[in-house]
Scaffold this motif. Structure first.
Motif, short mmCIF file in Angstrom:
data_model
loop_
_atom_site.label_atom_id
_atom_site.label_comp_id
_atom_site.label_asym_id
_atom_site.label_seq_id
_atom_site.Cartn_x
_atom_site.Cartn_y
_atom_site.Cartn_z
N GLU A 121 59.57 93.03 71.70
CA GLU A 121 60.68 92.44 72.48
C GLU A 121 60.73 93.07 73.87
O GLU A 121 60.98 92.39 74.85
N TYR A 143 63.10 78.55 77.44
CA TYR A 143 62.92 79.40 76.26
C TYR A 143 64.26 79.94 75.73
O TYR A 143 64.56 79.81 74.56
N PHE A 144 65.06 80.51 76.63
CA PHE A 144 66.32 81.10 76.17
C PHE A 144 67.46 80.09 76.08
O PHE A 144 68.24 80.11 75.15
N VAL A 171 53.99 80.60 79.85
CA VAL A 171 53.76 80.97 78.45
C VAL A 171 52.39 81.63 78.29
O VAL A 171 52.25 82.65 77.60
N LYS A 172 51.40 81.06 78.97
CA LYS A 172 50.04 81.63 78.87
C LYS A 172 49.98 83.05 79.44
O LYS A 172 49.34 83.93 78.88
N GLU A 175 51.72 85.39 77.02
CA GLU A 175 50.87 85.60 75.85
C GLU A 175 49.75 86.60 76.17
O GLU A 175 49.47 87.51 75.39
N MET B 1 57.84 63.02 72.75
CA MET B 1 58.09 64.05 73.77
C MET B 1 58.36 65.41 73.12
O MET B 1 57.83 66.42 73.53
N LYS B 4 55.32 66.95 71.79
CA LYS B 4 54.49 67.49 72.88
C LYS B 4 54.99 68.87 73.31
O LYS B 4 54.20 69.80 73.48
N ASP B 5 56.33 69.00 73.44
CA ASP B 5 56.93 70.28 73.83
C ASP B 5 56.64 71.34 72.78
O ASP B 5 56.37 72.49 73.08
N ARG B 8 53.25 72.69 73.01
CA ARG B 8 53.07 73.66 74.10
C ARG B 8 53.45 75.06 73.63
O ARG B 8 52.79 76.03 73.98
N GLU B 9 54.53 75.15 72.86
CA GLU B 9 54.92 76.47 72.36
C GLU B 9 53.94 76.96 71.30
O GLU B 9 53.71 78.16 71.18
N GLU B 11 50.96 76.66 71.48
CA GLU B 11 49.81 77.23 72.18
C GLU B 11 49.95 78.75 72.30
O GLU B 11 48.99 79.44 72.54
N ALA B 12 51.19 79.24 72.22
CA ALA B 12 51.42 80.69 72.26
C ALA B 12 52.14 81.11 70.98
O ALA B 12 53.34 81.41 71.00
N PRO B 13 51.43 81.15 69.86
CA PRO B 13 52.11 81.46 68.59
C PRO B 13 52.75 82.84 68.58
O PRO B 13 53.71 83.07 67.84
N ILE B 14 52.27 83.69 69.47
CA ILE B 14 52.84 85.05 69.52
C ILE B 14 54.33 85.01 69.89
O ILE B 14 55.12 85.84 69.43
N LEU B 15 54.71 83.99 70.69
CA LEU B 15 56.12 83.86 71.10
C LEU B 15 57.01 83.50 69.90
O LEU B 15 58.18 83.86 69.85
N ILE B 18 58.55 86.32 67.92
CA ILE B 18 59.63 87.13 68.51
C ILE B 18 60.97 86.40 68.35
O ILE B 18 61.06 85.21 68.64
N LYS B 19 61.96 87.15 67.90
CA LYS B 19 63.29 86.57 67.74
C LYS B 19 63.88 86.31 69.14
O LYS B 19 63.90 87.22 69.98
N ARG B 20 64.34 85.10 69.34
CA ARG B 20 64.89 84.77 70.66
C ARG B 20 66.23 85.47 70.88
O ARG B 20 67.09 85.44 70.01
N GLY B 21 66.37 86.04 72.02
CA GLY B 21 67.64 86.71 72.35
C GLY B 21 67.46 87.59 73.56
O GLY B 21 66.35 87.99 73.89
#
Lengths: 181, 154
Positions: A121, A143-144, A171-172, A175, B1, B4-5, B8-9, B11-15, B18-21
Motif C-alpha cells: 500500500e 481508481y479511488f 496503471v502500467k 504496475e 463499455m 472494456k474498463d 483495462r484494470e 491488465e494490472a492484476p497487481i492493483l 491491493i485494498k482500495r483506500g
C-alpha cells in the motif's frame, strides 16, 4: 452516483429559496473530505492540500448563488478543485525555479503513509506520487473515486478517449513500479 | 463499455490485490474539525453577490459599442484640415502617368546619397568622366542682336 444527483437537487432547492448558507453547509458536509483527498493527491503535502482546500471553498461560497445546476454539484466542485490545485502547483514550480539555477525542477515530496499500512500500500502511494499531474488526477478519480470516464471528461475538459489512454498509461507505470522491487 | 474498463484494470492484476483506500497520513482528528473550519468561510467572507442577468448582457454590448465608436473616431477624416493640406491631399487622387515626371517628389540629393558604389571599376569610370574637359559655350551680345533681327522679320 444517485446520491450525488439527490444532493444536487437539494442544493438547487435551497438556492431557489435563497438559503445560501444551508446549501453551503450541505456541500461542506458531503464533499469536504472527498475534495481534500482529490487535492492531496495532486499537491502531495497535507499543509498545501489544506490551503488549496480553503481556497476552493472560498470560491464555492462566492459563486454558489450563480450555480444553476447545469452540472452536478460534485462535478462543479471537482472542476474548481482541479483548477485550483494545478494553479497552485504551477506557482510552486515557478517559485522553486526562481530560487534554483536548474530550469527543470521536479518537486518530489516524501510520501507519508498512515500507521498500519502494508508495504504494498505504501508502494502504491509512492507510485502515484511519481505520476505526472494529469495522470495523477485521472487515476485518482477513476481508481479511488470510481467515477465514470464521461464524468471525469466533464471535470478535466478532456475527451473520453484521451482519459482512457491516460488511465491505461498510469496503471502500467504503477504496475511497473510495484513489480520493480 | 464496463467490460472494456474492467479489462483495462485486469491488465494490472497487481492493483486488484491491493485494498482500495486512502493511505496517506493526515493529522489526527483533521476530518472532524474540517467542516467547522470550512464553514467559517461563510461567516468571514462577504456574502456572494448574485450576477444580474441584465448587467451580464450589458457588459459585452457596451464593450462592442465602445469599440465601434473608437474605430469611427480613429478612421474618420478630420474636418479641421487647413485648405492647403486638403488641396495637397486631394492632388494625389488626380495623379496620372502623363504628369509623372513633373509630379515626382523624390529629392535628387536623397537619391544620390542613397547610392553606394562598391565596385572599383565603376568608381574609376566616374573619376575619368569627371576629369574630361567640360563643354563650354560662350555667348556674346552680338548673338542676341541676330536673334532680335530674326524675330522682327517674322
Amino acid at each position: 452516483m444517485k446520491k450525488n444527483r439527490v444532493i444536487t437537487k437539494k442544493v438547487l432547492g435551497l438556492l431557489s429559496n435563497s438559503e445560501l448558507k444551508l446549501a453551503f453547509e450541505l456541500i461542506v458536509s458531503e464533499y469536504s473530505e472527498k475534495m481534500y483527498w482529490h487535492i492531496r493527491y495532486i499537491v502531495s503535502s497535507h499543509d498545501d492540500a489544506n490551503d488549496v482546500l480553503q481556497n476552493v471553498f472560498i470560491k464555492v461560497w462566492k459563486n454558489l448563488s450563480n450555480f444553476k445546476g447545469d452540472a452536478k454539484v460534485y462535478t462543479w466542485l471537482y472542476r474548481i478543485a482541479t483548477n485550483e490545485s494545478l494553479t497552485f502547483i504551477a506557482k510552486r514550480k515557478r517559485r522553486i525555479q526562481m530560487h534554483s539555477e536548474n530550469s527543470e525542477v521536479k518537486v518530489v515530496t516524501q510520501v507519508e503513509v498512515s500507521m498500519g499500512c502494508s508495504e504494498i500500500e505504501k508502494r502504491l502511494e509512492e507510485a502515484i506520487s511519481y505520476l505526472p499531474d494529469k495522470q495523477k488526477i485521472v487515476f485518482q478519480l477513476k481508481y479511488f473515486e470510481a467515477l465514470k470516464y464521461d464524468e471525469i471528461a466533464e471535470i478535466t475538459d478532456t475527451s473520453v478517449g484521451a482519459l482512457k489512454a491516460s488511465y491505461h498509461i498510469a496503471v502500467k507505470k504503477i504496475e511497473k513500479y510495484l513489480k520493480s522491487n | 463499455m464496463k467490460e472494456k474498463d474492467k479489462n483495462r484494470e485486469d491488465e494490472a492484476p497487481i492493483l486488484l490485490q491491493i485494498k482500495r483506500g486512502r493511505k496517506l497520513k493526515v493529522p489526527e482528528g483533521y476530518f472532524d474539525q474540517l467542516p467547522s473550519q470550512l464553514l467559517e468561510i461563510s461567516e468571514c467572507t462577504s456574502k456572494p453577490k448574485k450576477n444580474n442577468k441584465i448587467v451580464q448582457f450589458l457588459y459585452p454590448l457596451v464593450a462592442v459599442a465602445a469599440l465601434l465608436i473608437l474605430g469611427f473616431l480613429l478612421l474618420k477624416p478630420s474636418a479641421n484640415l487647413s485648405p492647403d493640406i486638403a488641396l495637397f491631399n486631394a492632388s494625389f487622387n488626380n495623379l496620372t502617368a502623363d504628369g509623372f515626371s513633373d509630379n515626382l517628389l523624390i529629392d535628387e540629393v536623397v537619391l544620390t546619397d542613397g547610392i553606394v558604389f562598391d565596385d572599383a571599376e565603376v568608381l574609376c569610370f566616374l573619376n575619368e568622366e569627371m576629369q574630361k574637359p567640360q563643354l563650354q559655350i560662350e555667348v556674346i551680345s552680338s548673338d542676341f542682336d541676330e536673334y532680335f533681327e530674326l524675330e522682327e522679320e517674322y
